[in-house]
Design an enzyme around this catalytic site. Structure first.
Site, PDB file in Angstrom:
ATOM      1  N   ASP A  48     -58.496 133.438  46.942  1.00 26.56           N
ATOM      2  CA  ASP A  48     -58.710 134.744  47.552  1.00 26.56           C
ATOM      3  C   ASP A  48     -59.114 135.730  46.465  1.00 26.56           C
ATOM      4  OD1 ASP A  48     -58.799 136.824  49.320  1.00 26.56           O
ATOM      5  OD2 ASP A  48     -56.652 136.893  49.730  1.00 26.56           O
TER       6      ASP A  48
ATOM      7  N   ASP B 152     -64.965 136.253  50.776  1.00 27.98           N
ATOM      8  CA  ASP B 152     -64.100 136.341  49.603  1.00 27.98           C
ATOM      9  C   ASP B 152     -62.898 135.413  49.612  1.00 27.98           C
ATOM     10  OD1 ASP B 152     -62.836 137.672  51.660  1.00 27.98           O
ATOM     11  OD2 ASP B 152     -62.013 139.246  50.391  1.00 27.98           O
ATOM     12  N   GLU B 153     -62.822 134.470  50.550  1.00 34.37           N
ATOM     13  CA  GLU B 153     -61.694 133.541  50.519  1.00 34.37           C
ATOM     14  C   GLU B 153     -62.068 132.218  51.167  1.00 34.37           C
ATOM     15  OE1 GLU B 153     -58.238 134.370  52.946  1.00 34.37           O
ATOM     16  OE2 GLU B 153     -59.349 135.894  54.071  1.00 34.37           O
TER      17      GLU B 153
END
EC number: 2.7.7.7
Length: 365
Positions: A16, A110-111
């Site tokens: 993350d 983003d993860e």
């Protein structure tokens, strides 16, 4: 229910990025580093898509109205979205993931989850792999990432939040149940604010409290989700990393403890649902041409109302269309659930990477 000793054994990492959009803006604009900054909106209107850690010290968070954020921090910096830039960096990060495994399930820009049970480097330590990935992300992009390591996706996701920012944590199989018993119910991945409040009213404040309720009770109170809650507090989560998953829609919904009767009540309760949809849109970079309103009535009948546009609507337009769909025709029955979402998305299916997941003796070390 599958017995714990018969569970499939995997090594899962959840990576993350830390305050991704805001961190990208601070990376590209040195003058903003170390200062409170948000991405999205302005002092007068809009919704915060991401907040830097400096801004979070003022109580500012994603999905907050920009006007409220500006009140909390008068010197707050508002940066416009640059999704092309975020996608560019996200692509660089995923290239690093694929150096280790083809079993990568992105959740947003983003993860992502990674299954490294069998990996391209031949490394036995998932902890080492997570550390290497974070170091490579920093070297290649200049950004910090946090990671969680465990034997299933739920626990890996939970672990990635433990040492943020720029840290990692591991939850070993023999530690899982004791860890979960101490965890506040609001910290469980997948248990949102409304569900947490409902649980707290039942006396469920920690995992230990949750564990004392039977499957029958939880299913009665929470429907199909009851089995999920029963399992996760025991460290059981069977969902595999799905590298070929293609998102078809993006939405949010809320089931109300008290049915909504008036149009004013419905409009008031639709607003936070809309704000959650926008938060998810901003985080994923996804846009959709179809806006859909979901209505579940007190008698459990379901209705959806949709509107498809030629262009991808911006946030305020999604809100206006949500209201338009709500007012489209008179609602004759009380409402127990409202949902809002988008479909006809601006994403296409990428070639999926498949790999055989081996069942091997487990050692995160």
């Amino acid at each position: 229910m599958m017995e714990p000793e018969k569970l499939p054994v995997r090594k899962i990492i959840h990576v993350d990025m830390d305050a991704f959009y805001a961190s990208v803006e601070q990376l590209d604009h040195p003058q903003w580093r170390g200062k409170p900054l948000v991405v999205g909106g302005n002092e007068a209107r809009g919704v915060v898509a991401a907040a830097s850690y400096e801004a979070r010290k003022y109580g500012i968070h994603s999905a907050m109205s920009s006007a409220l954020a500006a009140k909390k921090c008068p010197h707050l910096i508002f940066a416009p979205h640059r999704f092309d830039r975020y996608r560019e960096i996200s692509h660089q990060i995923r290239e690093i993931f694929y150096e280790y495994t083809d079993l990568v399930e992105p959740l947003s820009l983003d993860e992502a989850f990674l299954d490294v049970t069998e990996n391209k480097k031949g490394l036995k330590s998932a902890i080492l792999i997570a550390r290497q990935i974070r170091e490579k992300i920093k070297e290649k992009t200049g950004l910090n990432a946090s990671a969680g390591v465990s034997y299933n996706k739920f626990l890996a996701k939970t672990a990635s939040d433990l040492n943020k920012p720029n840290g990692q944590a591991v939850i070993l199989p023999e530690e899982a149940e004791a860890f979960l018993e101490k965890l506040p119910i609001g910290k469980f991945f997948g248990i949102g604010k409304v569900t947490a409040e409902k649980m707290q009213k039942l006396g469920i404040h920690t995992g230990k409290d949750l564990k004392e309720f039977s499957l029958q009770f939880l299913t009665k109170k929470f429907g199909k989700s009851g089995l999920h809650y029963f399992n996760i507090v025991r460290g059981i989560h069977l969902s595999e990393v799905q590298p070929h998953r293609v998102r078809k829609s993006l939405s949010a919904e809320n089931t109300f403890e008290k049915d909504l009767i008036t149009l004013a009540e419905m409009e008031e309760n639709l607003r936070p649902i809309f704000e959650e949809v926008i938060r998810r849109i901003e985080k994923s970079g996804i846009k959709g041409r179809t806006v859909t309103l979901k209505l579940k009535f007190s008698d459990f009948t379901l209705q959806t109302r949709s509107k498809t546009l030629e262009q991808y609507p911006e946030a305020e337009m999604i809100w206006q269309f949500g209201l338009e769909l709500l007012r489209q025709e008179d609602i004759q029955k009380p409402i127990r659930l409202l949902g809002l979402g988008i479909s006809n998305l601006n994403i296409t299916e990428e070639q999926a990477h498949f790999g055989e997941q081996l069942r091997i003796p487990f050692s995160l070390e």
